[in-house]
Design a protein around this motif. Structure first.
Motif, PDB file in Angstrom:
ATOM      1  N   HIS A  41     -10.521 -39.329 -16.171  1.00 19.80           N
ATOM      2  CA  HIS A  41     -10.314 -37.916 -16.512  1.00 19.80           C
ATOM      3  C   HIS A  41     -10.783 -37.624 -17.941  1.00 19.80           C
ATOM      4  O   HIS A  41     -10.491 -38.375 -18.862  1.00 19.80           O
ATOM      5  N   VAL A  42     -11.491 -36.498 -18.107  1.00 22.71           N
ATOM      6  CA  VAL A  42     -11.990 -36.122 -19.439  1.00 22.71           C
ATOM      7  C   VAL A  42     -11.455 -34.769 -19.911  1.00 22.71           C
ATOM      8  O   VAL A  42     -11.734 -34.375 -21.033  1.00 22.71           O
ATOM      9  N   GLY A  43     -10.694 -34.068 -19.107  1.00 28.67           N
ATOM     10  CA  GLY A  43     -10.194 -32.746 -19.488  1.00 28.67           C
ATOM     11  C   GLY A  43      -8.854 -32.831 -20.201  1.00 28.67           C
ATOM     12  O   GLY A  43      -8.483 -33.852 -20.775  1.00 28.67           O
ATOM     13  N   THR A  44      -8.112 -31.731 -20.127  1.00 27.31           N
ATOM     14  CA  THR A  44      -6.806 -31.653 -20.788  1.00 27.31           C
ATOM     15  C   THR A  44      -5.733 -32.354 -19.953  1.00 27.31           C
ATOM     16  O   THR A  44      -5.930 -32.639 -18.765  1.00 27.31           O
ATOM     17  N   THR A  45      -4.601 -32.594 -20.582  1.00 28.69           N
ATOM     18  CA  THR A  45      -3.465 -33.194 -19.888  1.00 28.69           C
ATOM     19  C   THR A  45      -2.992 -32.274 -18.759  1.00 28.69           C
ATOM     20  O   THR A  45      -2.687 -32.729 -17.658  1.00 28.69           O
ATOM     21  N   TYR A  46      -2.962 -30.992 -19.024  1.00 33.55           N
ATOM     22  CA  TYR A  46      -2.563 -30.006 -18.012  1.00 33.55           C
ATOM     23  C   TYR A  46      -3.479 -30.095 -16.784  1.00 33.55           C
ATOM     24  O   TYR A  46      -3.002 -30.124 -15.643  1.00 33.55           O
ATOM     25  N   GLU A  47      -4.782 -30.161 -17.007  1.00 33.90           N
ATOM     26  CA  GLU A  47      -5.730 -30.272 -15.895  1.00 33.90           C
ATOM     27  C   GLU A  47      -5.513 -31.565 -15.105  1.00 33.90           C
ATOM     28  O   GLU A  47      -5.592 -31.572 -13.866  1.00 33.90           O
ATOM     29  N   LEU A  48      -5.209 -32.644 -15.822  1.00 34.71           N
ATOM     30  CA  LEU A  48      -4.944 -33.923 -15.166  1.00 34.71           C
ATOM     31  C   LEU A  48      -3.697 -33.838 -14.293  1.00 34.71           C
ATOM     32  O   LEU A  48      -3.704 -34.294 -13.144  1.00 34.71           O
ATOM     33  N   ILE A  49      -2.651 -33.238 -14.809  1.00 37.37           N
ATOM     34  CA  ILE A  49      -1.411 -33.117 -14.033  1.00 37.37           C
ATOM     35  C   ILE A  49      -1.652 -32.276 -12.778  1.00 37.37           C
ATOM     36  O   ILE A  49      -1.148 -32.597 -11.696  1.00 37.37           O
ATOM     37  N   MET A  50      -2.453 -31.228 -12.898  1.00 35.54           N
ATOM     38  CA  MET A  50      -2.773 -30.409 -11.724  1.00 35.54           C
ATOM     39  C   MET A  50      -3.529 -31.237 -10.669  1.00 35.54           C
ATOM     40  O   MET A  50      -3.271 -31.130  -9.471  1.00 35.54           O
ATOM     41  N   LYS A  51      -4.450 -32.085 -11.122  1.00 45.30           N
ATOM     42  CA  LYS A  51      -5.170 -32.957 -10.187  1.00 45.30           C
ATOM     43  C   LYS A  51      -4.228 -33.963  -9.527  1.00 45.30           C
ATOM     44  O   LYS A  51      -4.360 -34.270  -8.340  1.00 45.30           O
ATOM     45  N   ILE A  52      -3.289 -34.469 -10.300  1.00 42.02           N
ATOM     46  CA  ILE A  52      -2.314 -35.422  -9.760  1.00 42.02           C
ATOM     47  C   ILE A  52      -1.441 -34.739  -8.704  1.00 42.02           C
ATOM     48  O   ILE A  52      -1.128 -35.336  -7.663  1.00 42.02           O
ATOM     49  N   LEU A  53      -1.064 -33.491  -8.940  1.00 44.06           N
ATOM     50  CA  LEU A  53      -0.296 -32.749  -7.933  1.00 44.06           C
ATOM     51  C   LEU A  53      -1.084 -32.642  -6.627  1.00 44.06           C
ATOM     52  O   LEU A  53      -0.519 -32.794  -5.540  1.00 44.06           O
ATOM     53  N   GLU A  54      -2.380 -32.387  -6.724  1.00 41.70           N
ATOM     54  CA  GLU A  54      -3.209 -32.281  -5.516  1.00 41.70           C
ATOM     55  C   GLU A  54      -3.342 -33.634  -4.818  1.00 41.70           C
ATOM     56  O   GLU A  54      -3.318 -33.706  -3.589  1.00 41.70           O
TER      57      GLU A  54
ATOM     58  N   GLU B 172       3.062 -24.153   0.377  1.00 42.49           N
ATOM     59  CA  GLU B 172       4.167 -23.552  -0.387  1.00 42.49           C
ATOM     60  C   GLU B 172       4.656 -24.497  -1.478  1.00 42.49           C
ATOM     61  O   GLU B 172       4.837 -24.091  -2.626  1.00 42.49           O
ATOM     62  N   VAL B 173       4.850 -25.754  -1.127  1.00 41.17           N
ATOM     63  CA  VAL B 173       5.313 -26.750  -2.105  1.00 41.17           C
ATOM     64  C   VAL B 173       4.301 -26.884  -3.233  1.00 41.17           C
ATOM     65  O   VAL B 173       4.658 -26.822  -4.418  1.00 41.17           O
ATOM     66  N   LEU B 174       3.025 -27.052  -2.889  1.00 38.10           N
ATOM     67  CA  LEU B 174       1.994 -27.249  -3.907  1.00 38.10           C
ATOM     68  C   LEU B 174       1.886 -26.040  -4.826  1.00 38.10           C
ATOM     69  O   LEU B 174       1.794 -26.197  -6.049  1.00 38.10           O
ATOM     70  N   GLN B 175       1.924 -24.840  -4.277  1.00 38.01           N
ATOM     71  CA  GLN B 175       1.821 -23.633  -5.113  1.00 38.01           C
ATOM     72  C   GLN B 175       3.015 -23.515  -6.060  1.00 38.01           C
ATOM     73  O   GLN B 175       2.845 -23.173  -7.236  1.00 38.01           O
ATOM     74  N   LYS B 176       4.207 -23.808  -5.573  1.00 43.12           N
ATOM     75  CA  LYS B 176       5.394 -23.752  -6.438  1.00 43.12           C
ATOM     76  C   LYS B 176       5.328 -24.828  -7.523  1.00 43.12           C
ATOM     77  O   LYS B 176       5.698 -24.587  -8.669  1.00 43.12           O
TER      78      LYS B 176
ATOM     79  N   LYS C 141       2.608 -26.110  -8.799  1.00 46.31           N
ATOM     80  CA  LYS C 141       1.581 -25.720  -9.776  1.00 46.31           C
ATOM     81  C   LYS C 141       2.104 -24.621 -10.700  1.00 46.31           C
ATOM     82  O   LYS C 141       1.854 -24.656 -11.919  1.00 46.31           O
ATOM     83  N   LEU C 142       2.805 -23.643 -10.148  1.00 50.62           N
ATOM     84  CA  LEU C 142       3.370 -22.581 -10.988  1.00 50.62           C
ATOM     85  C   LEU C 142       4.393 -23.155 -11.956  1.00 50.62           C
ATOM     86  O   LEU C 142       4.382 -22.824 -13.154  1.00 50.62           O
ATOM     87  N   ALA C 143       5.269 -24.032 -11.472  1.00 47.45           N
ATOM     88  CA  ALA C 143       6.262 -24.656 -12.345  1.00 47.45           C
ATOM     89  C   ALA C 143       5.581 -25.492 -13.431  1.00 47.45           C
ATOM     90  O   ALA C 143       6.028 -25.508 -14.586  1.00 47.45           O
TER      91      ALA C 143
ATOM     92  N   LEU D 171       4.282 -23.146 -16.149  1.00 42.15           N
ATOM     93  CA  LEU D 171       5.394 -22.709 -16.996  1.00 42.15           C
ATOM     94  C   LEU D 171       5.876 -23.838 -17.896  1.00 42.15           C
ATOM     95  O   LEU D 171       6.158 -23.637 -19.084  1.00 42.15           O
ATOM     96  N   PHE D 172       5.972 -25.034 -17.329  1.00 41.81           N
ATOM     97  CA  PHE D 172       6.436 -26.213 -18.053  1.00 41.81           C
ATOM     98  C   PHE D 172       5.505 -26.519 -19.224  1.00 41.81           C
ATOM     99  O   PHE D 172       5.943 -26.734 -20.346  1.00 41.81           O
ATOM    100  N   PHE D 173       4.203 -26.519 -18.949  1.00 39.54           N
ATOM    101  CA  PHE D 173       3.238 -26.840 -20.003  1.00 39.54           C
ATOM    102  C   PHE D 173       3.152 -25.748 -21.067  1.00 39.54           C
ATOM    103  O   PHE D 173       2.845 -26.037 -22.220  1.00 39.54           O
ATOM    104  N   ASN D 174       3.434 -24.515 -20.705  1.00 43.76           N
ATOM    105  CA  ASN D 174       3.500 -23.475 -21.735  1.00 43.76           C
ATOM    106  C   ASN D 174       4.575 -23.787 -22.757  1.00 43.76           C
ATOM    107  O   ASN D 174       4.449 -23.445 -23.923  1.00 43.76           O
ATOM    108  N   GLY D 175       5.621 -24.489 -22.321  1.00 40.06           N
ATOM    109  CA  GLY D 175       6.709 -24.858 -23.227  1.00 40.06           C
ATOM    110  C   GLY D 175       6.415 -26.084 -24.070  1.00 40.06           C
ATOM    111  O   GLY D 175       6.948 -26.209 -25.179  1.00 40.06           O
TER     112      GLY D 175
END
Length: 199
Positions: free
Chosen positions: A73-86, A180-184, A186-188, A191-195
Motif C-alpha cells: 500500500h502506498v496511500g493514506t492510512t484511511y485508504e488502507l483501512i477502507m481496502k481492508i474493510l473490502e 449494509e454492513v460494509l456501508q455502515k 465505511k461510514l463509521a 467518522l472515526f478517522f475524522n477524530g
C-alpha cells in the motif's frame, strides 16, 4: 500426519460452509474423506478442536492476504483501512456460514472464549501496527493508538453483529446484509478517522 489433518480440515471447511458448525457431524466429515470415525477421532478427539483448527486456517489465510495488502500500500492510512474493510467483506461473504455461526452456543466453553479472545487480540495488534505507521507518517495523532485500535476493532465487529443478529438468532442466512454492513463500517470509519487524523 499433516497431510491427513489437512484433508480433514478441508473436508470440514466444505461441510461447515454449507451446513454450519452445529449441523455438521464428525461422521459426515469422516465419510467425505473415506476414513473411519475412529481415525478421525485420532486426529481430533472433539469437534471443537477441529473447529478451532478450521478457524485458525481461515484466519491465517485472511491475515496473509491483509499483510500482502499492507506491504504494497502506498496511500493514506484511511485508504488502507477502507481496502481492508473490502477485503474482510469479501472473506465474510465467502465464509458466511462460519461467520454466522461464530456467535452460537458452542462458543460458550471457556477454551473457545479464550481462543476467540486471542483472535481478537491479533486483530487489534494488526490494526495498532497500521496506526503506528500512520502516526509516523504524520497522518494520525500519536496518543492512545493501542486503545484506538481496540475501540475501532470492537466498533466494526459490533456493527457486523448488529446487522446480522436476526440471521444468528434464526439460523437462516441473509446475504443481502453484506452491503449494509460494509456501508455502515465505511461510514463509521470515516467518522472515526475524522477524530484521529492530525488537523
Amino acid at each position: 500426519m499433516e497431510d491427513r489433518k489437512d484433508q480433514i480440515i478441508h473436508a470440514a471447511i466444505r461441510r461447515f460452509m454449507h451446513y454450519g458448525f452445529s449441523k455438521t457431524t464428525m461422521n459426515e466429515i469422516a465419510e467425505d474423506i473415506k476414513i473411519t470415525k475412529a481415525n478421525l477421532y485420532y486426529y481430533y478427539s472433539e469437534k471443537n478442536a477441529l473447529i478451532r483448527d478450521v478457524i485458525v486456517r481461515l484466519t491465517d489465510e485472511y491475515r496473509e492476504e491483509e499483510e500482502k495488502m499492507v506491504a504494497v500500500h502506498v496511500g493514506t492510512t484511511y485508504e488502507l483501512i477502507m481496502k481492508i474493510l473490502e477485503l474482510r467483506d469479501a472473506f465474510v461473504r465467502k465464509y458466511y456460514m462460519l461467520h454466522m455461526n461464530e456467535n452460537l452456543e458452542w462458543i460458550k466453553g471457556l477454551s473457545m472464549q479464550d481462543f476467540f479472545q486471542c483472535l481478537h487480540n491479533r486483530d487489534v495488534q494488526a490494526l495498532y501496527e497500521i496506526l503506528q505507521v500512520g502516526a509516523k507518517k504524520g497522518e494520525l495523532n500519536e496518543e492512545h493508538l493501542y486503545e484506538t485500535a481496540e475501540i475501532y476493532v470492537e466498533l466494526m465487529k459490533s456493527l457486523s453483529l448488529m446487522c446480522n443478529i436476526s440471521d444468528i438468532i434464526s439460523g437462516i442466512p441473509n446475504q443481502d446484509r453484506f452491503d449494509e454492513v460494509l456501508q455502515k463500517q465505511k461510514l463509521a470509519t470515516k467518522l472515526f478517522f475524522n477524530g484521529i487524523n492530525k488537523k
